[in-house]
Design an enzyme around this catalytic site. Sequence first.
Site, PDB file in Angstrom:
ATOM      1  N   ALA A 254      24.307  63.315  83.177  1.00 30.46           N
ATOM      2  CA  ALA A 254      25.304  63.721  82.516  1.00 30.46           C
ATOM      3  C   ALA A 254      25.838  62.535  81.582  1.00 30.46           C
ATOM      4  O   ALA A 254      26.605  62.950  80.462  1.00 30.46           O
ATOM      5  CB  ALA A 254      26.428  63.978  83.478  1.00 30.46           C
TER       6      ALA A 254
ATOM      7  N   SER B 135      24.430  67.393  85.697  1.00 29.53           N
ATOM      8  CA  SER B 135      24.038  66.322  86.389  1.00 29.53           C
ATOM      9  C   SER B 135      22.816  66.661  87.645  1.00 29.53           C
ATOM     10  O   SER B 135      23.511  67.303  88.396  1.00 29.53           O
ATOM     11  CB  SER B 135      24.737  65.328  86.602  1.00 29.53           C
ATOM     12  OG  SER B 135      24.144  64.054  87.433  1.00 29.53           O
TER      13      SER B 135
ATOM     14  N   CYS C 213      35.459  49.204  90.195  1.00 32.00           N
ATOM     15  CA  CYS C 213      35.215  47.909  89.615  1.00 32.00           C
ATOM     16  C   CYS C 213      34.872  47.983  88.217  1.00 32.00           C
ATOM     17  O   CYS C 213      33.771  48.175  87.890  1.00 32.00           O
ATOM     18  CB  CYS C 213      34.116  47.297  90.546  1.00 32.00           C
ATOM     19  SG  CYS C 213      34.709  47.021  92.234  1.00 32.00           S
TER      20      CYS C 213
ATOM     21  N   THR D 112       9.177  62.011  76.849  1.00 29.13           N
ATOM     22  CA  THR D 112       8.228  62.868  78.393  1.00 29.13           C
ATOM     23  C   THR D 112       9.424  63.597  79.026  1.00 29.13           C
ATOM     24  O   THR D 112      10.007  62.693  79.844  1.00 29.13           O
ATOM     25  CB  THR D 112       7.300  62.221  78.907  1.00 29.13           C
ATOM     26  OG1 THR D 112       6.184  61.767  77.759  1.00 29.13           O
ATOM     27  CG2 THR D 112       6.588  63.115  79.815  1.00 29.13           C
TER      28      THR D 112
ATOM     29  N   ASN E 118      36.142  64.328  88.626  1.00 31.24           N
ATOM     30  CA  ASN E 118      35.382  63.757  89.736  1.00 31.24           C
ATOM     31  C   ASN E 118      36.417  62.883  90.731  1.00 31.24           C
ATOM     32  O   ASN E 118      35.719  62.637  91.784  1.00 31.24           O
ATOM     33  CB  ASN E 118      34.290  62.768  89.096  1.00 31.24           C
ATOM     34  CG  ASN E 118      34.863  62.090  87.909  1.00 31.24           C
ATOM     35  OD1 ASN E 118      35.522  62.290  87.008  1.00 31.24           O
ATOM     36  ND2 ASN E 118      34.935  60.696  88.269  1.00 31.24           N
TER      37      ASN E 118
HETATM   38  C1  LIG Z   1      28.833  61.604  87.907  1.00 32.82           C
HETATM   39  C2  LIG Z   1      29.269  62.267  86.632  1.00 32.82           C
HETATM   40  C3  LIG Z   1      29.104  61.937  85.388  1.00 32.82           C
HETATM   41  C4  LIG Z   1      27.638  61.033  85.001  1.00 32.82           C
HETATM   42  O1  LIG Z   1      26.557  61.630  85.584  1.00 32.82           O
HETATM   43  P1  LIG Z   1      25.146  60.982  85.729  1.00 32.82           P
HETATM   44  O2  LIG Z   1      24.179  62.045  85.680  1.00 32.82           O
HETATM   45  O3  LIG Z   1      25.203  59.972  86.705  1.00 32.82           O
HETATM   46  O4  LIG Z   1      24.877  60.175  84.232  1.00 32.82           O
HETATM   47  C5  LIG Z   1      29.629  62.474  84.564  1.00 32.82           C
HETATM   48  N1  LIG Z   1      30.624  62.991  84.358  1.00 32.82           N
HETATM   49  C6  LIG Z   1      31.317  63.499  85.705  1.00 32.82           C
HETATM   50  C7  LIG Z   1      32.424  64.263  85.689  1.00 32.82           C
HETATM   51  C8  LIG Z   1      30.579  63.019  86.844  1.00 32.82           C
HETATM   52  O5  LIG Z   1      31.156  63.314  87.813  1.00 32.82           O
END
Ligand SMILES: *Cc1c(COP(=O)(O)O)cnc(C)c1O
Length: 382
Positions: free
Chosen positions: A72, A203, A326, A243, A155
């Site tokens: 994501a 993701s 962090c 790829t 999140n």
């Molecule tokens: C985890 C998350 C991401 C990042 O996804 P990745 O696949 O780890 O790069 C972006 N946005 C939200 C809301 C997420 O929870």
Amino acid sequence: MTPLYLDCNATTPVDPAVVDAMMPWFREQFGNPHSVNHAFGTAAAAAVEDARRSIARLVGADTREIIFTSGATESNNLAIKGAARFERRMRGSRNRIITVASEHKCVLESVKALAAEGFTTDVLPVGSDGVVETERLARALGDDVILVSVMAANNEIGTLQPLADIGAMTRACGALFHCDAAQAAGRVPLDVNAATIDLMSLSGHKVYGPKGIGVLYVRRRPRARIDPLFSGGGQERTLRSGTVPAPLAIGLGKAAELAATRPEEEAARIGTLARTLMDGLPGTSLNGPPLENRLPGNLNLAIGGVDAGHLISQVPELAFSTGSACTSAVVEPSYVLRAIGLTPEQAASSIRLGIGRFTTSDDITFAIERLNQAINQCRRQA
Ligand SMILES: *Cc1c(COP(=O)(O)O)cnc(C)c1O
């Protein structure tokens, strides 16, 4: 002893059925899905296309609208920077990008990078429930807007944004609507047409799939035009050279298929566990929206008089997060909790618990017992 995992908003365990689906594509079926001159390549290509179809079905998209990325973070960068740079390259008249203060860091940082490139950017505030103020969005929208980026589910605090309203408003002013649905996919219903979404990020590792794979949905009608981030062989309809990692893509396809089976049942079960956990922790208060308006399984609790970092160190048998992040090696209160109006002290006393597919009611009983003991101990020491 393995701790009990209660951090499903950070990542989810890979579903065993997903691992099984991936294994052959690591072992004997290792072909490059773009090498279609022989059986190794064509087998991998066909399996990747099956996966694309399962993912498309989960969100109401067409197979050709699904672009594989590394996750994501990449999808969000590709959507936001890609839309802005396409507009500039085509000498379009639009120059504004709109987003929201509680978005994921990778969205906010992508927008900040565009500000440094000379685009105008607006970061809208949210209310105490984390919902974007659509009045503010209406005022910010105009014929100079390239793109609006608003996440489906937060999140940290599980806020569900009013996607259909935002999508309709954005379409009406001729801008693109990008939605970061990393948390929402597989947990709440998502439909790119119902919400008039033009670009949507998913993701793998938030939906019981593998890490290192994600998707950007790119609408075909009317076409959402974006520039790629990478130069290369032009894979993924020229939008994402490189790829495609076939085993990971196939794993995400299986994860999407599993997410689509009995989703309401799973959401109801997880929601009930979250309520039981919250009710079992008296003297705590819920940050963000009420449970019934929230991403199922997400709890974010302020525990008065307790330092969250200290609390976590007292319960090594539970794996969960604090309301802090962090950033460059200093512990700072979560900007999401700050954006909904918490003081730095309240944020520092907040924890995030994420319940998922493999959490049982015995797990919740254990977590309640251990957390209450640890909270009481922290309060006595304070
Ligand atoms: C985890 C998350 C991401 C990042 O996804 P990745 O696949 O780890 O790069 C972006 N946005 C939200 C809301 C997420 O929870």
